[in-house]
Design a protein around this motif. Structure first.
Motif, mmCIF file in Angstrom:
data_model
loop_
_atom_site.group_PDB
_atom_site.id
_atom_site.type_symbol
_atom_site.label_atom_id
_atom_site.label_comp_id
_atom_site.label_asym_id
_atom_site.label_seq_id
_atom_site.Cartn_x
_atom_site.Cartn_y
_atom_site.Cartn_z
ATOM 1 N N LYS A 3 -2.048 -18.388 -30.615
ATOM 2 C CA LYS A 3 -0.957 -19.259 -30.734
ATOM 3 C C LYS A 3 0.083 -18.268 -31.370
ATOM 4 N N LYS A 4 -0.498 -17.324 -32.011
ATOM 5 C CA LYS A 4 0.510 -16.234 -32.572
ATOM 6 C C LYS A 4 1.330 -15.491 -31.629
ATOM 7 N N TYR A 5 0.595 -15.243 -30.666
ATOM 8 C CA TYR A 5 0.915 -14.469 -29.419
ATOM 9 C C TYR A 5 1.906 -15.305 -28.425
ATOM 10 N N LYS A 6 1.631 -16.489 -28.538
ATOM 11 C CA LYS A 6 2.388 -17.350 -27.473
ATOM 12 C C LYS A 6 3.731 -17.631 -28.441
ATOM 13 N N VAL A 7 3.753 -17.648 -29.768
ATOM 14 C CA VAL A 7 5.159 -17.732 -30.485
ATOM 15 C C VAL A 7 5.816 -16.445 -30.262
ATOM 16 N N LEU A 8 5.321 -15.310 -30.158
ATOM 17 C CA LEU A 8 5.974 -14.123 -30.053
ATOM 18 C C LEU A 8 6.761 -14.102 -28.567
ATOM 19 N N TYR A 9 5.760 -14.620 -27.630
ATOM 20 C CA TYR A 9 6.157 -14.806 -26.269
ATOM 21 C C TYR A 9 7.513 -15.725 -25.909
ATOM 22 N N GLU A 10 7.360 -16.877 -26.644
ATOM 23 C CA GLU A 10 8.400 -17.790 -26.583
ATOM 24 C C GLU A 10 9.337 -17.275 -27.077
ATOM 25 N N LYS A 11 9.502 -16.741 -28.284
ATOM 26 C CA LYS A 11 10.762 -16.273 -28.977
ATOM 27 C C LYS A 11 11.449 -15.221 -28.043
ATOM 28 N N LEU A 12 10.605 -14.260 -27.587
ATOM 29 C CA LEU A 12 11.115 -13.218 -26.637
ATOM 30 C C LEU A 12 11.838 -13.987 -25.319
ATOM 31 N N ALA A 13 11.015 -14.759 -24.820
ATOM 32 C CA ALA A 13 11.491 -15.519 -23.625
ATOM 33 C C ALA A 13 12.838 -16.202 -23.869
ATOM 34 N N LEU A 14 13.245 -16.791 -25.103
ATOM 35 C CA LEU A 14 14.382 -17.425 -25.424
ATOM 36 C C LEU A 14 15.389 -16.253 -25.670
ATOM 37 N N ASP A 15 15.019 -15.223 -26.208
ATOM 38 C CA ASP A 15 16.157 -13.927 -26.558
ATOM 39 C C ASP A 15 16.410 -13.561 -25.145
ATOM 40 N N TRP A 16 15.639 -13.360 -24.422
ATOM 41 C CA TRP A 16 15.700 -12.752 -22.911
ATOM 42 C C TRP A 16 16.963 -13.733 -22.109
ATOM 43 N N LYS A 18 18.801 -16.181 -23.158
ATOM 44 C CA LYS A 18 20.192 -15.911 -23.988
ATOM 45 C C LYS A 18 20.899 -14.893 -23.610
ATOM 46 N N PHE A 19 20.298 -13.475 -23.607
ATOM 47 C CA PHE A 19 20.719 -12.247 -23.122
ATOM 48 C C PHE A 19 21.280 -12.321 -21.737
ATOM 49 N N LYS A 20 20.343 -12.816 -20.989
ATOM 50 C CA LYS A 20 20.805 -12.969 -19.597
ATOM 51 C C LYS A 20 22.017 -13.895 -19.080
ATOM 52 N N THR A 21 22.150 -14.908 -20.161
ATOM 53 C CA THR A 21 23.221 -15.823 -19.920
ATOM 54 C C THR A 21 24.658 -15.383 -20.154
ATOM 55 N N ASN A 25 26.763 -9.228 -20.393
ATOM 56 C CA ASN A 25 25.329 -8.483 -20.106
ATOM 57 C C ASN A 25 24.939 -8.586 -18.616
ATOM 58 N N LYS A 26 25.845 -9.108 -17.712
ATOM 59 C CA LYS A 26 25.513 -9.202 -16.214
ATOM 60 C C LYS A 26 25.026 -7.916 -15.688
ATOM 61 N N LYS A 27 25.696 -6.701 -15.851
ATOM 62 C CA LYS A 27 25.279 -5.655 -15.328
ATOM 63 C C LYS A 27 24.210 -4.818 -15.925
ATOM 64 N N ILE A 28 23.552 -5.353 -17.021
ATOM 65 C CA ILE A 28 22.857 -4.336 -17.739
ATOM 66 C C ILE A 28 21.560 -4.408 -17.263
ATOM 67 N N ARG A 29 20.752 -3.442 -16.924
ATOM 68 C CA ARG A 29 19.564 -3.335 -16.282
ATOM 69 C C ARG A 29 18.357 -3.880 -17.256
ATOM 70 N N ILE A 30 17.243 -4.321 -16.834
ATOM 71 C CA ILE A 30 16.142 -4.698 -17.648
ATOM 72 C C ILE A 30 15.814 -3.720 -18.690
ATOM 73 N N ARG A 31 15.611 -2.459 -18.033
ATOM 74 C CA ARG A 31 15.213 -1.362 -18.836
ATOM 75 C C ARG A 31 16.031 -1.284 -20.191
ATOM 76 N N ASP A 32 17.450 -1.068 -19.851
ATOM 77 C CA ASP A 32 18.457 -1.176 -21.026
ATOM 78 C C ASP A 32 18.463 -2.294 -21.866
ATOM 79 N N ALA A 33 18.114 -3.488 -21.468
ATOM 80 C CA ALA A 33 18.211 -4.826 -22.101
ATOM 81 C C ALA A 33 16.957 -4.696 -23.104
ATOM 82 N N ALA A 34 15.987 -4.201 -22.634
ATOM 83 C CA ALA A 34 14.675 -4.078 -23.666
ATOM 84 C C ALA A 34 15.091 -3.311 -24.732
ATOM 85 N N ASN A 35 15.678 -2.227 -24.590
ATOM 86 C CA ASN A 35 16.086 -1.387 -25.511
ATOM 87 C C ASN A 35 16.838 -2.101 -26.465
#
Length: 179
Positions: A3-16, A18-21, A25-35
């Motif tokens: 459950k702890k890992y699922k929560v981390l996963y869901e938070k990251l999915a939400l942040d990601w 939000k970042f993409k929308t 940030n449209k032209k930022i590559r996934i590698r740079d977005a990760a940083n």
């Protein structure tokens, strides 16, 4: 524990998401977005599983690469802090030998050399990019940093889809467990 890992996963999915929308940030590559998001590229990719991404288990990368020989035109990409190396070539013109990919046509030169023992996570991604289907196999180390990406440069994607299907594995928050 899971459950702890699922929560981390869901938070990251939400942040990601939000970042993409955000239009800036449209032209930022996934590698740079990760940083920017203080994570790694493979973790961001994992949040797209069951959408555009499949988590894979490939026990022998050498065998897997040899299966790509019938896939047509490919682009190999290696990108890190020091270099970006792209090479486009027809798969039938390649020889795969352990951790090396050779040009079988003229020079028989080594195009790419990598350490397959460092590959810890592998994904297949199929997404629309600039009004075109973009398919790839992406290999990452234990830290979620990219080792090698292989993109299909043709329209016929049956082999890529079949390979992804053959190596598909259920995702169990493996990347979140390593954070």
């Amino acid at each position: 524990m899971s459950k702890k890992y699922k929560v981390l996963y869901e938070k990251l999915a939400l942040d990601w998401q939000k970042f993409k929308t955000d239009s800036k940030n449209k032209k930022i590559r996934i590698r740079d977005a990760a940083n920017i998001l203080d994570t790694n590229e493979a973790s961001l990719l994992s949040t797209q599983i069951n959408n555009d991404v499949v988590f894979l288990s490939i026990p022998d990368v050498s065998v897997f690469l040899k299966q790509l020989n019938a896939s047509g035109r490919l682009m190999f990409l290696v990108r890190n802090d020091s270099i970006v190396h792209e090479h486009n070539i027809c798969s039938k013109d390649l020889v795969f030998s352990h951790d090396m990919i050779f040009d079988n046509i003229d020079t028989k030169q080594c195009l790419i050399e990598f350490d397959s023992t460092k590959i810890h996570y592998t994904f297949y991604e199929s997404k629309m990019h600039r009004e075109r289907l973009l398919e790839s196999f992406q290999f990452f180390d234990i830290y979620g940093q990219s080792i090698l990406k292989i993109y299909l440069k043709e329209q016929d994607s049956d082999l890529f889809k079949k390979l992804a299907s053959n190596y598909k594995m259920e995702y169990n928050y493996e990347l979140q467990k390593n954070i």
